[in-house]
Write a protein that holds these residues in place. Structure first.
Motif, PDB file in Angstrom:
ATOM      1  N   GLN A  43      -3.632  42.695 -39.785  1.00 40.07           N
ATOM      2  CA  GLN A  43      -2.989  42.196 -40.814  1.00 40.07           C
ATOM      3  C   GLN A  43      -2.310  40.780 -40.531  1.00 40.07           C
ATOM      4  N   ASP A  53      -6.247  38.163 -48.748  1.00 41.50           N
ATOM      5  CA  ASP A  53      -6.635  39.713 -48.976  1.00 41.50           C
ATOM      6  C   ASP A  53      -5.620  40.469 -48.533  1.00 41.50           C
ATOM      7  N   GLU A  54      -5.261  41.805 -49.235  1.00 44.47           N
ATOM      8  CA  GLU A  54      -4.338  42.715 -48.749  1.00 44.47           C
ATOM      9  C   GLU A  54      -5.189  43.394 -47.774  1.00 44.47           C
ATOM     10  N   SER A  56      -5.864  46.652 -45.018  1.00 45.19           N
ATOM     11  CA  SER A  56      -5.469  47.696 -44.821  1.00 45.19           C
ATOM     12  C   SER A  56      -6.217  48.506 -44.096  1.00 45.19           C
TER      13      SER A  56
END
Length: 135
Positions: A43, A53-54, A56
């Protein structure tokens, strides 16, 4: 090769910056047990690469794709794969050939097949710290 030790989650920023300064390949293998911080590191790395962007964990999807100003970054989690053929089935070679960077968590099942230069980062978590080894 270098080593570092971190004690807080905010120190991942320093580690990501240092990795980017030393990154001269398009493949980064992340090794460490569950909860070591592989996705947390990713991250921060993507944030520093300019991605909005997220980010995960790709545990269930096996691969996540992110956009950065430098190009596509693919984030793999090969933990659930049973053998090398399953890696080929998801098209891993095509990802490796067409990315700015491929980050591979749990790479052991496919590591011997990688024919590109790569870096490796090992994260060892102890009770209060994380020890980082980058080569």
């Amino acid at each position: 090769m270098w080593e570092a030790e971190i004690n807080t989650i905010t120190e991942w920023k320093t580690i990501a910056s240092r990795v980017l300064q030393n990154l001269d390949t398009s493949v980064l293998l992340l090794k460490g047990n569950l909860g070591a911080g592989k996705t947390t590191f990713t991250q921060e790395l993507l944030l520093q690469l300019g991605s909005t962007d997220e980010v995960s964990s790709p545990t269930y999807s096996i691969v996540n794709e992110y956009d950065t100003p430098k190009g596509k970054v693919y984030h793999f989690d090969l933990y659930r794969l049973k053998n090398t053929e399953e890696a080929y089935d998801i098209g891993i070679e095509e990802y490796l050939d067409n990315a700015y960077l491929c980050i591979i968590e749990w790479p052991e099942i496919y590591e011997e097949e990688i024919d590109l230069p790569f870096h490796e980062m090992l994260i060892e978590n102890t009770e209060n710290t994380r020890k980082i080894k980058f080569k």
